[in-house]
Motif scaffolding. Structure first.
Motif, short mmCIF file in Angstrom:
data_model
loop_
_atom_site.label_atom_id
_atom_site.label_comp_id
_atom_site.label_asym_id
_atom_site.label_seq_id
_atom_site.Cartn_x
_atom_site.Cartn_y
_atom_site.Cartn_z
N VAL A 252 -99.57 38.70 -29.77
CA VAL A 252 -99.28 37.51 -28.95
C VAL A 252 -100.49 37.00 -28.20
N THR A 287 -100.92 33.71 -23.87
CA THR A 287 -100.34 35.03 -24.09
C THR A 287 -99.13 35.24 -23.19
N GLU A 289 -97.13 32.96 -21.85
CA GLU A 289 -96.01 32.13 -22.27
C GLU A 289 -95.35 32.67 -23.54
N ARG A 290 -96.18 33.16 -24.46
CA ARG A 290 -95.63 33.73 -25.69
C ARG A 290 -94.83 35.00 -25.40
N GLU A 293 -91.46 34.17 -23.98
CA GLU A 293 -90.55 33.71 -25.05
C GLU A 293 -89.91 34.90 -25.73
N GLU A 294 -90.71 35.93 -26.00
CA GLU A 294 -90.21 37.10 -26.72
C GLU A 294 -89.20 37.90 -25.89
#
Length: 297
Positions: A252, A287, A289-290, A293-294
């Motif tokens: 990520v 990183t 924000e990703r 999301e996960e």
């Protein structure tokens, strides 16, 4: 409420710098993602150096027991010294003494002493703190030298952070975990919703990452990977990415080498606060924000 723990297979990969940046970014998100921060590296706590916390509470930590010999009751038979497999008890001229650093608190001497001269006493192994930092509440601790109960102390500070998050209805507990794969890491990762493993493209990068991954997989903690200084050694970065693809791991973050990180450390600030427009700060934001999301935050 979600718990995210940041880990690395070894020290020095940039784990705490990433954690400090995430603490800053979490605070920028406002009330929707209010975070409680936990520094679980109790053997070498250093997140506080960047977050500049104000200590609100200080608590002593009792970390196991140590044998104490009452010289009035002791007859100097030396039986305790013979039985101690840690060589923590010595007998000289009919006087038995305990080396508190060598004593493991197994209590064998306590149970075997014919005159009941041995007592087991709790020892203060460290302290833990509740603090208010510029980016939210912080729980951190300091284990005293030669103490070996770091896993227990990690569990304590992490639990305190979790309880505060529940009481104040906060959305996230962000844990800066210890390096390696030992008991403190297991304690830090236990119950986490997500682990972010920070690695770097060095000769031992994949090996160190694999060690941390094996720990999180064993305890059923979903894991993501962030490659720090990814542009310094492209071949090593490609090897890490290939390993992650084989294992079904999501990368990520790919953070570039940036001297502004060192400048931010000298100033005692997260790099995302010190220079939000820098390449590494932009990569850290992506990183972050990703990762959210996960974990569905």
């Amino acid at each position: 409420m979600k718990q995210i723990v940041i880990l690395s297979g070894k020290g020095g990969t940039g784990k705490t710098s990433v954690a400090a940046a995430f603490a800053h970014l979490a605070a920028m998100d406002g009330d929707q993602r209010r975070a409680v921060l936990v520094d679980a590296d109790v053997d070498a706590s250093n997140l506080e150096l960047v977050l500049a916390p104000r200590v609100l509470e200080t608590h002593d930590f009792q970390g196991g027991q140590v044998a104490i010999i009452d010289q009035v009751l002791c007859e100097g038979c030396g039986e305790c010294a013979e039985l101690c497999r840690f060589d923590a008890i010595s007998e000289e001229n009919g006087v038995c003494t305990v080396d508190p650093i060598a004593c493991e608190g197994c209590a064998l001497c306590f149970h075997q002493c014919p005159t009941q001269a041995v007592q087991m006493e709790e020892q203060m192994a460290g302290q833990w703190f509740r603090s208010d930092s510029r980016y939210g509440p912080l729980f951190h601790a300091a284990l005293f030298p030669a103490q070996e109960t770091s896993g227990k102390l990690v569990t304590l500070v992490k639990q305190q952070g979790r309880l505060l998050a529940m009481d104040e209805e906060r959305d996230l507990v962000l844990v800066d975990g210890p390096p390696g794969i030992g008991c403190p890491v297991i304690s830090a990762a236990a119950g986490a919703d997500l682990a972010l493993i920070v690695t770097e493209p060095t000769a031992a990068g994949i090996h160190d990452m694999a060690r941390a991954l094996a720990t999180t997989q064993h305890f059923g903690v979903p894991s993501l990977v962030c490659i720090n200084k990814a542009d310094l050694y492209p071949k090593g970065t490609a090897e890490i990415e290939g390993f992650c693809e084989q294992k079904g791991l999501l990368v990520v973050g790919r953070l570039p080498f940036d001297t502004v990180v060192t400048e931010a450390m000298v100033q005692g600030q997260p790099v995302t606060a010190y220079r939000p427009d820098s390449p590494v700060s932009r990569a850290l934001l992506a990183t972050w924000e990703r990762m959210l999301e996960e974990v569905k935050l």
